[in-house]
Design a protein around this motif. Structure first.
Motif, PDB file in Angstrom:
ATOM      1  N   SER A   1       0.829  -1.207   0.000  1.00 30.54           N
ATOM      2  CA  SER A   1       0.000   0.000   0.000  1.00 30.54           C
ATOM      3  C   SER A   1       0.865   1.260   0.000  1.00 30.54           C
ATOM      4  O   SER A   1       0.589   2.215  -0.736  1.00 30.54           O
ATOM      5  CB  SER A   1      -0.918   0.010   1.223  1.00 30.54           C
ATOM      6  N   LEU A   2       1.910   1.265   0.825  1.00 26.47           N
ATOM      7  CA  LEU A   2       2.805   2.429   0.849  1.00 26.47           C
ATOM      8  C   LEU A   2       3.510   2.611  -0.488  1.00 26.47           C
ATOM      9  O   LEU A   2       3.678   3.737  -0.958  1.00 26.47           O
ATOM     10  CB  LEU A   2       3.828   2.282   1.972  1.00 26.47           C
ATOM     11  N   HIS A   3       3.915   1.520  -1.081  1.00 26.26           N
ATOM     12  CA  HIS A   3       4.578   1.600  -2.388  1.00 26.26           C
ATOM     13  C   HIS A   3       3.650   2.224  -3.420  1.00 26.26           C
ATOM     14  O   HIS A   3       4.057   3.061  -4.223  1.00 26.26           O
ATOM     15  CB  HIS A   3       5.021   0.216  -2.836  1.00 26.26           C
ATOM     16  N   MET A   4       2.406   1.805  -3.404  1.00 28.54           N
ATOM     17  CA  MET A   4       1.444   2.356  -4.368  1.00 28.54           C
ATOM     18  C   MET A   4       1.188   3.839  -4.122  1.00 28.54           C
ATOM     19  O   MET A   4       0.982   4.604  -5.061  1.00 28.54           O
ATOM     20  CB  MET A   4       0.133   1.573  -4.293  1.00 28.54           C
ATOM     21  N   LEU A   5       1.204   4.251  -2.863  1.00 29.94           N
ATOM     22  CA  LEU A   5       0.927   5.648  -2.554  1.00 29.94           C
ATOM     23  C   LEU A   5       2.119   6.564  -2.815  1.00 29.94           C
ATOM     24  O   LEU A   5       1.948   7.714  -3.226  1.00 29.94           O
ATOM     25  CB  LEU A   5       0.499   5.782  -1.094  1.00 29.94           C
TER      26      LEU A   5
ATOM     27  N   TYR B   1       4.902   6.113  -4.898  1.00 27.61           N
ATOM     28  CA  TYR B   1       5.514   6.181  -6.221  1.00 27.61           C
ATOM     29  C   TYR B   1       4.519   6.664  -7.260  1.00 27.61           C
ATOM     30  O   TYR B   1       3.309   6.538  -7.106  1.00 27.61           O
ATOM     31  CB  TYR B   1       6.088   4.823  -6.614  1.00 27.61           C
ATOM     32  N   ASP B   2       5.064   7.225  -8.341  1.00 26.64           N
ATOM     33  CA  ASP B   2       4.228   7.786  -9.395  1.00 26.64           C
ATOM     34  C   ASP B   2       3.439   6.691 -10.111  1.00 26.64           C
ATOM     35  O   ASP B   2       3.879   5.553 -10.226  1.00 26.64           O
ATOM     36  CB  ASP B   2       5.094   8.517 -10.429  1.00 26.64           C
ATOM     37  N   ILE B   3       2.314   7.101 -10.629  1.00 22.23           N
ATOM     38  CA  ILE B   3       1.485   6.195 -11.420  1.00 22.23           C
ATOM     39  C   ILE B   3       2.102   6.085 -12.812  1.00 22.23           C
ATOM     40  O   ILE B   3       2.583   7.072 -13.377  1.00 22.23           O
ATOM     41  CB  ILE B   3       0.045   6.738 -11.501  1.00 22.23           C
ATOM     42  N   VAL B   4       2.073   4.910 -13.375  1.00 19.68           N
ATOM     43  CA  VAL B   4       2.629   4.702 -14.713  1.00 19.68           C
ATOM     44  C   VAL B   4       1.730   5.391 -15.728  1.00 19.68           C
ATOM     45  O   VAL B   4       0.509   5.236 -15.706  1.00 19.68           O
ATOM     46  CB  VAL B   4       2.730   3.196 -15.023  1.00 19.68           C
ATOM     47  N   GLN B   5       2.347   6.145 -16.619  1.00 20.43           N
ATOM     48  CA  GLN B   5       1.581   6.849 -17.628  1.00 20.43           C
ATOM     49  C   GLN B   5       1.988   6.370 -19.009  1.00 20.43           C
ATOM     50  O   GLN B   5       3.118   5.936 -19.228  1.00 20.43           O
ATOM     51  CB  GLN B   5       1.818   8.351 -17.512  1.00 20.43           C
ATOM     52  N   ALA B   6       1.058   6.465 -19.937  1.00 19.26           N
ATOM     53  CA  ALA B   6       1.339   6.065 -21.314  1.00 19.26           C
ATOM     54  C   ALA B   6       2.321   7.043 -21.946  1.00 19.26           C
ATOM     55  O   ALA B   6       2.334   8.232 -21.629  1.00 19.26           O
ATOM     56  CB  ALA B   6       0.044   6.030 -22.118  1.00 19.26           C
ATOM     57  N   GLU B   7       3.134   6.530 -22.856  1.00 22.12           N
ATOM     58  CA  GLU B   7       4.118   7.378 -23.518  1.00 22.12           C
ATOM     59  C   GLU B   7       3.493   8.060 -24.730  1.00 22.12           C
ATOM     60  O   GLU B   7       2.591   7.527 -25.371  1.00 22.12           O
ATOM     61  CB  GLU B   7       5.308   6.531 -23.950  1.00 22.12           C
ATOM     62  N   THR B   8       4.016   9.200 -25.054  1.00 22.81           N
ATOM     63  CA  THR B   8       3.537   9.940 -26.216  1.00 22.81           C
ATOM     64  C   THR B   8       4.166   9.367 -27.480  1.00 22.81           C
ATOM     65  O   THR B   8       5.214   8.713 -27.424  1.00 22.81           O
ATOM     66  CB  THR B   8       3.904  11.428 -26.085  1.00 22.81           C
ATOM     67  N   PRO B   9       3.574   9.596 -28.636  1.00 28.38           N
ATOM     68  CA  PRO B   9       4.130   9.060 -29.887  1.00 28.38           C
ATOM     69  C   PRO B   9       5.552   9.538 -30.169  1.00 28.38           C
ATOM     70  O   PRO B   9       6.324   8.843 -30.801  1.00 28.38           O
ATOM     71  CB  PRO B   9       3.162   9.565 -30.952  1.00 28.38           C
ATOM     72  N   GLU B  10       5.907  10.724 -29.698  1.00 29.96           N
ATOM     73  CA  GLU B  10       7.266  11.223 -29.947  1.00 29.96           C
ATOM     74  C   GLU B  10       8.307  10.361 -29.245  1.00 29.96           C
ATOM     75  O   GLU B  10       9.377  10.092 -29.779  1.00 29.96           O
ATOM     76  CB  GLU B  10       7.410  12.678 -29.470  1.00 29.96           C
ATOM     77  N   THR B  11       8.009   9.923 -28.050  1.00 30.39           N
ATOM     78  CA  THR B  11       8.979   9.098 -27.325  1.00 30.39           C
ATOM     79  C   THR B  11       8.994   7.669 -27.857  1.00 30.39           C
ATOM     80  O   THR B  11       9.994   6.970 -27.723  1.00 30.39           O
ATOM     81  CB  THR B  11       8.669   9.082 -25.818  1.00 30.39           C
ATOM     82  N   LEU B  12       7.913   7.228 -28.449  1.00 30.87           N
ATOM     83  CA  LEU B  12       7.868   5.871 -28.997  1.00 30.87           C
ATOM     84  C   LEU B  12       8.743   5.732 -30.240  1.00 30.87           C
ATOM     85  O   LEU B  12       9.286   4.670 -30.509  1.00 30.87           O
ATOM     86  CB  LEU B  12       6.426   5.470 -29.324  1.00 30.87           C
TER      87      LEU B  12
END
Length: 108
Positions: free
Chosen positions: A41-45, A47-58
């Protein structure tokens, strides 16, 4: 008074120790479960939430697939070598068994 006397005749020391042992084992697992739950629970709170990458970074990630090919090659190679070795040992074992059978039938 009578209850205490009868209870001592029914329960022996080993039975009481086993019950106490089960109680401590249950408490130990419960503590471990709670610690793991709190840690997750602490780890989830924290650390940042994983976000999708933009097409430029892909588009810049073409070279990231190369390590995947290395992993596939190494794992596949290990599997192929293992299968080859097992097949070779089986072949040699059957060949040795045939020789033994021929010697046994020829000797009689």
């Amino acid at each position: 008074m009578l209850y205490n006397v009868l209870l001592s005749h029914i329960l022996v020391k080993e039975d009481i120790c086993e019950v106490i042992s089960l109680k401590y084992r249950r408490e130990k697992w419960l503590k471990a479960f709670l610690i793991a739950t709190v840690g997750i629970s602490l780890h989830m709170l924290l650390y940042d939430i994983v976000q999708a990458e933009t097409p430029e970074t892909l588009t810049n990630k073409k070279s990231d697939i190369i390590p995947f090919y290395w992993v596939v090659g190494i794992v596949g190679g290990c599997i192929a070598l293992t299968l080859f070795y097992v097949g070779w040992r089986k072949y040699k074992g059957e060949e040795k068994e045939e020789k033994k059978d021929q010697e046994d039938s020829g000797g009689n």
